[in-house]
Design an enzyme around this catalytic site. Structure first.
Site, PDB file in Angstrom:
ATOM      1  N   ASN A  35       4.436   6.493 -11.747  1.00  0.00           N
ATOM      2  CA  ASN A  35       3.445   6.712 -10.703  1.00  0.00           C
ATOM      3  C   ASN A  35       2.061   6.775 -11.342  1.00  0.00           C
ATOM      4  OD1 ASN A  35       4.998   6.951  -8.211  1.00  0.00           O
ATOM      5  ND2 ASN A  35       5.890   8.776  -9.140  1.00  0.00           N
ATOM      6  N   ALA A  58      -7.607  18.948  -7.133  1.00  0.00           N
ATOM      7  CA  ALA A  58      -6.549  19.468  -6.264  1.00  0.00           C
ATOM      8  C   ALA A  58      -5.346  18.530  -6.248  1.00  0.00           C
ATOM      9  CB  ALA A  58      -7.092  19.665  -4.852  1.00  0.00           C
ATOM     10  N   SER A  59      -5.617  17.224  -6.178  1.00  0.00           N
ATOM     11  CA  SER A  59      -4.518  16.251  -6.141  1.00  0.00           C
ATOM     12  C   SER A  59      -3.733  16.239  -7.442  1.00  0.00           C
ATOM     13  CB  SER A  59      -5.060  14.853  -5.829  1.00  0.00           C
ATOM     14  OG  SER A  59      -5.836  14.328  -6.898  1.00  0.00           O
ATOM     15  N   LYS A  60      -4.435  16.353  -8.565  1.00  0.00           N
ATOM     16  CA  LYS A  60      -3.759  16.302  -9.856  1.00  0.00           C
ATOM     17  C   LYS A  60      -3.108  17.640 -10.213  1.00  0.00           C
ATOM     18  CE  LYS A  60      -4.580  11.989 -10.828  1.00  0.00           C
ATOM     19  NZ  LYS A  60      -3.484  11.002 -10.935  1.00  0.00           N
ATOM     20  N   SER A  74      -3.818  14.149 -15.116  1.00  0.00           N
ATOM     21  CA  SER A  74      -5.153  14.171 -15.695  1.00  0.00           C
ATOM     22  C   SER A  74      -5.403  15.524 -16.349  1.00  0.00           C
ATOM     23  CB  SER A  74      -6.193  13.936 -14.588  1.00  0.00           C
ATOM     24  OG  SER A  74      -7.507  14.213 -15.028  1.00  0.00           O
ATOM     25  N   ASP A 124       0.859  -1.178   0.000  1.00  0.00           N
ATOM     26  CA  ASP A 124       0.000   0.000   0.000  1.00  0.00           C
ATOM     27  C   ASP A 124       0.897   1.230   0.000  1.00  0.00           C
ATOM     28  OD1 ASP A 124      -1.776   2.048   0.411  1.00  0.00           O
ATOM     29  OD2 ASP A 124      -2.782   1.133   2.135  1.00  0.00           O
ATOM     30  N   TYR A 164     -10.172  15.624  -6.342  1.00  0.00           N
ATOM     31  CA  TYR A 164      -9.374  14.964  -7.382  1.00  0.00           C
ATOM     32  C   TYR A 164      -8.576  16.010  -8.160  1.00  0.00           C
ATOM     33  CZ  TYR A 164      -8.279  12.070 -11.468  1.00  0.00           C
ATOM     34  OH  TYR A 164      -7.628  11.399 -12.473  1.00  0.00           O
TER      35      TYR A 164
END
Length: 261
Positions: free
Chosen positions: A84, A152-154, A137, A59, A150
Site C-alpha cells: 500500500n 492524522a492519516s499516517k 511516514s 481509483d 496528513y
C-alpha cells in the site's frame, strides 16, 4: 520473503517511489499488478520492467475501483504480497484546508488501504507465505505543523498496521511498516521543497527508499524508519514529546511563511 515469482499488488505504482519499487521488485523476479489512475504512466512503466506485469487502472478511493482490483487479483490466481504505497499530501495549516481535501487525504492514505486489506486478506491466507506492506511516514509518529491531516492519516495507518500485525501473528501473513522521511517525488509541491531547504531537511531519492522497502521484506523486523536524525526524533517524541513540541513550535513562523506561498 522470497520475491521470485511472487505476485505483488502495488498501489501508487505511477508515483516516484512506486516506479522505483516496481523496478526493484521486477529485478527480483516478481510479477506485479501495477495499480494507479493514470494508464499513460502505468503502461510505459510496465514495458520498461523486467518480466511480464499487469496494469490495473483503478481509483482505490471508490468501491468500483477497489472491486476492479480485487477481480484482477482473483483472475491471476491470487496474490502473495500487498504494498500500500498510494498517498497524497497537502501542505496547509488545518483551518485553511477544504473539507474535500481533508476527506481525500484520509481516504487515500488510510481508509482505502484498510478496505483493500479487508477484502484481500482471505486471498493472502491461501498462500504458504504472504505479506502486507503499509508505507507510512515519519509524520506518522510526529505531529508536524502544516501537515495536520496528513499526519492524522499516517498516524492511523501506523496504528492499523500495528494492530493488524498482532491480529495476524498466528497466520502465515507478515505485516510490515515502512516510514520514509522527505523524499524527492512529485508529491512535494514547490512550497514543500522550499520548506525542506529552509529547515535543512534531508531529502532521500525514491530509489533509496525503494531499496529500503525491499530490504525490509528480507529482514526479520516488521518495521523500519528511514533517515537520521528523523529516527531519533521519532523515539524522542515517544519518550519526551515536550522536547519535540518545543522544537517544532519555534519553527512555526518559518512553516507558516511557506505554507502561504
Amino acid at each position: 520473503m522470497d520475491l521470485y515469482n511472487c505476485t505483488i499488488l502495488l498501489t501508487g505504482a505511477s508515483g516516484g517511489i512506486g516506479a522505483a519499487v516496481a523496478q526493484g521488485l521486477s529485478l527480483k523476479g516478481a510479477k506485479l499488478l501495477l495499480v494507479g489512475r493514470n494508464e499513460q504512466i502505468l503502461k510505459p512503466l510496465a514495458q520498461q520492467l523486467e518480466g511480464e506485469h499487469q496494469v490495473v487502472v483503478a481509483d482505490i478511493n471508490t468501491p468500483e475501483g477497489r472491486e476492479h482490483i480485487i477481480e484482477q487479483c482473483n483472475r491471476c490466481g491470487g496474490i502473495d504480497l500487498i504494498i500500500n504505497l498510494a498517498g497524497i499530501l497537502e501542505f496547509k495549516f488545518f483551518d485553511q484546508q477544504s473539507e474535500k481535501s481533508i476527506e481525500q487525504t484520509l481516504s487515500t492514505n488510510l481508509l482505502a488501504p484498510m478496505l483493500l486489506c479487508n477484502k484481500l486478506i482471505p486471498l493472502l491466507k491461501q498462500k504458504k507465505e504472504a505479506a502486507i506492506v503499509n508505507v507510512g511516514s515519519t509524520f506518522g509518529s510526529i505531529g508536524h505543523p502544516g501537515f495536520t491531516t496528513y499526519c492524522a492519516s499516517k498516524f492511523g495507518l501506523r496504528g492499523f498496521t500495528e494492530a493488524l500485525g498482532r491480529e495476524l501473528a498466528d497466520t502465515k501473513i507478515k505485516v510490515f511498516y515502512l516510514a520514509p522521511r522527505a523524499t524527492a517525488t512529485s508529491l512535494n509541491s514547490n512550497a514543500i521543497t522550499a520548506l525542506n531547504e529552509a529547515l535543512g531537511n534531508k531529502v532521500d531519492s525514491p530509489e533509496w527508499v525503494a531499496n529500503e522497502l525491499i530490504s525490509l521484506l528480507g529482514s526479520n523486523k516488521n518495521q523500519r524508519y528511514l533517515g537520521w536524525p528523523e529516527k531519533l526524533f521519532v523515539r524522542l517524541n515517544a519518550l519526551f514529546p515536550r522536547l519535540v513540541h518545543s522544537a517544532l513550535v519555534k519553527k512555526i513562523p518559518i512553516i507558516r511563511k511557506f505554507s502561504e506561498q
